[in-house]
Design an enzyme around this catalytic site. Sequence first.
Site, PDB file in Angstrom:
ATOM      1  N   HIS A 126      19.010  37.918  24.414  1.00 39.89           N
ATOM      2  CA  HIS A 126      17.779  37.337  24.975  1.00 39.89           C
ATOM      3  C   HIS A 126      17.407  36.039  24.271  1.00 39.89           C
ATOM      4  O   HIS A 126      16.967  35.070  24.918  1.00 39.89           O
ATOM      5  CB  HIS A 126      16.630  38.349  24.863  1.00 39.89           C
ATOM      6  CG  HIS A 126      16.677  39.412  25.921  1.00 39.89           C
ATOM      7  ND1 HIS A 126      16.459  39.145  27.261  1.00 39.89           N
ATOM      8  CD2 HIS A 126      16.924  40.749  25.842  1.00 39.89           C
ATOM      9  CE1 HIS A 126      16.563  40.270  27.962  1.00 39.89           C
ATOM     10  NE2 HIS A 126      16.853  41.260  27.125  1.00 39.89           N
ATOM     11  N   ASN A 164      39.834  41.843  37.237  1.00 42.28           N
ATOM     12  CA  ASN A 164      40.805  41.660  36.156  1.00 42.28           C
ATOM     13  C   ASN A 164      42.217  41.554  36.725  1.00 42.28           C
ATOM     14  O   ASN A 164      43.022  40.704  36.309  1.00 42.28           O
ATOM     15  CB  ASN A 164      40.698  42.837  35.182  1.00 42.28           C
ATOM     16  CG  ASN A 164      41.540  42.639  33.934  1.00 42.28           C
ATOM     17  OD1 ASN A 164      41.163  41.912  33.026  1.00 42.28           O
ATOM     18  ND2 ASN A 164      42.684  43.301  33.887  1.00 42.28           N
ATOM     19  N   LEU A 219      42.975  40.664  39.861  1.00 42.16           N
ATOM     20  CA  LEU A 219      43.047  39.409  40.621  1.00 42.16           C
ATOM     21  C   LEU A 219      43.303  38.226  39.690  1.00 42.16           C
ATOM     22  O   LEU A 219      44.078  37.317  40.009  1.00 42.16           O
ATOM     23  CB  LEU A 219      41.736  39.189  41.385  1.00 42.16           C
ATOM     24  CG  LEU A 219      41.518  40.017  42.655  1.00 42.16           C
ATOM     25  CD1 LEU A 219      40.102  39.814  43.174  1.00 42.16           C
ATOM     26  CD2 LEU A 219      42.526  39.607  43.732  1.00 42.16           C
ATOM     27  N   ASP A 255      48.735  45.545  39.156  1.00 43.34           N
ATOM     28  CA  ASP A 255      48.988  44.128  39.432  1.00 43.34           C
ATOM     29  C   ASP A 255      50.409  43.782  38.997  1.00 43.34           C
ATOM     30  O   ASP A 255      51.047  44.531  38.259  1.00 43.34           O
ATOM     31  CB  ASP A 255      47.954  43.237  38.727  1.00 43.34           C
ATOM     32  CG  ASP A 255      48.054  43.278  37.210  1.00 43.34           C
ATOM     33  OD1 ASP A 255      49.108  42.883  36.674  1.00 43.34           O
ATOM     34  OD2 ASP A 255      47.076  43.693  36.552  1.00 43.34           O
ATOM     35  N   GLY A 272      37.851  34.773  31.544  1.00 39.84           N
ATOM     36  CA  GLY A 272      37.258  36.019  31.068  1.00 39.84           C
ATOM     37  C   GLY A 272      36.442  35.809  29.810  1.00 39.84           C
ATOM     38  O   GLY A 272      36.583  34.824  29.106  1.00 39.84           O
ATOM     39  N   GLY A 279      34.745  42.481  29.861  1.00 41.35           N
ATOM     40  CA  GLY A 279      34.826  43.207  31.133  1.00 41.35           C
ATOM     41  C   GLY A 279      35.318  44.632  30.987  1.00 41.35           C
ATOM     42  O   GLY A 279      34.691  45.582  31.482  1.00 41.35           O
ATOM     43  N   LEU A 280      36.456  44.815  30.305  1.00 43.10           N
ATOM     44  CA  LEU A 280      37.017  46.160  30.167  1.00 43.10           C
ATOM     45  C   LEU A 280      36.187  47.022  29.218  1.00 43.10           C
ATOM     46  O   LEU A 280      36.151  48.254  29.367  1.00 43.10           O
ATOM     47  CB  LEU A 280      38.465  46.083  29.682  1.00 43.10           C
ATOM     48  CG  LEU A 280      39.452  45.461  30.682  1.00 43.10           C
ATOM     49  CD1 LEU A 280      40.864  45.470  30.115  1.00 43.10           C
ATOM     50  CD2 LEU A 280      39.417  46.214  32.011  1.00 43.10           C
TER      51      LEU A 280
END
Length: 457
Positions: free
Chosen positions: A248, A360, A362, A386, A416, A420-421
Amino acid sequence: MIGSLTARIFAIFWLTLALVLMLVLMLPKLDSRQMTELLDSEQRQGLMIEQHVEAELANDPPNDLMWWRRLFRAIDKWAPPGQRLLLVTTEGRVIGAERSEMQIIRNFIGQADNADHPQKKKYGRVELVGPFSVRDGEDNYQLYLIRPASSSQSDFINLLFDRPLLLLIVTMLVSTPLLLWLAWSLAKPARKLKNAADEVAQGNLRQHPELEAGPQEFLAAGASFNQMVTALERMMTSQQRLLSDISHELRTPLTRLQLGTALLRRRSGESKELERIETEAQRLDSMINDLLVMSRNQQKNALVSETIKANQLWSEVLDNAAFEAEQMGKSLTVNFPPGPWPLYGNPNALESALENIVRNALRYSHTKIEVGFAVDKDGITITVDDDGPGVSPEDREQIFRPFYRTDEARDRESGGTGLGLAIVETAIQQHRGWVKAEDSPLGGLRLVIWLPLYKRS
């Protein structure tokens, strides 16, 4: 109740040893076929029969040619109802015995030959009593009583006493339930502690008051465990609050940076330097957003859960991903689309989890992505494959850590943030599922998600 585990094990050991020794010493005495003392009533009955037989022989003159007949007459006359009397001469002849009984009679005579101390012994369905001394002039006889056994010992019991190994096996079988119960009761606190540790390993930081019971050693371990859980929970809460506060606080200077960049573009026009500043600012904004999402997901109370069907939850995510793949010149195939399978959880967190691993794929694929869904009675399995460069085996466990990057070309230039993971794993674990990385049959990386089905109780 003994409070110490050490004292309890010690007491159980000695109690077991004492019971075994008691059985070894007492069991032979419980065999009804052993020689036993006569009751007072039996002793009096034997002496009375002895006197009657002596009197009968005294009243019946001896006959040298038929000497045994007067013995038969005497024992037949004074034999109690249902019983028979036997007389044994000094030469060892047995008067009044049947041929089938000779073996047991000889056995008993060999063990009981003291008329001053008569005894009794069971042989199957019959019992022999004696000896009592009978005088006939200058001759002495031993008087025995043969009668039906009051309660014959079963053949199985006889077999146990005759074969110590079989008796040992039966004793072990009989004592097994008790020993199993003792082992279970001793191991129960350890199992509780193990289950509680498994919950902590899965991220469920809650105290277990039931651990603070039982033997002193486990009670102390349970108290220490709960203190550890409290400390971990406090540390995790502080860490999440710090992460949220930092994110924040970074918003304000980032907003100012973006505003300043916009003003600079308006005054000076486009430039490579300005474009680079905007790109890095956007990445920083994405990273802050991801940090806030992960911080919220790690706080279970912030997740509002509801029942939702899998096809309603993920259909839009798959449609959007297919459109993006087409724009990128890649193909995204859904081999088996999700069905109306019930899930219970936070829709936003579950939707974001699948969206992250599809994006991820893609990002790192060359031309092809495949998504598959499978269901069984317990849960839903989602696979995303993938044909990209893949991940080495030693990195597969690490890619779910925040900001972890492999040595290959999966770096920040790919777009990235390295979160994400980590967000995916946090969200899936919050819903009692798991996620893992494997080799893909397409040559790249396969990410597998498993989530439990919602079952109405």
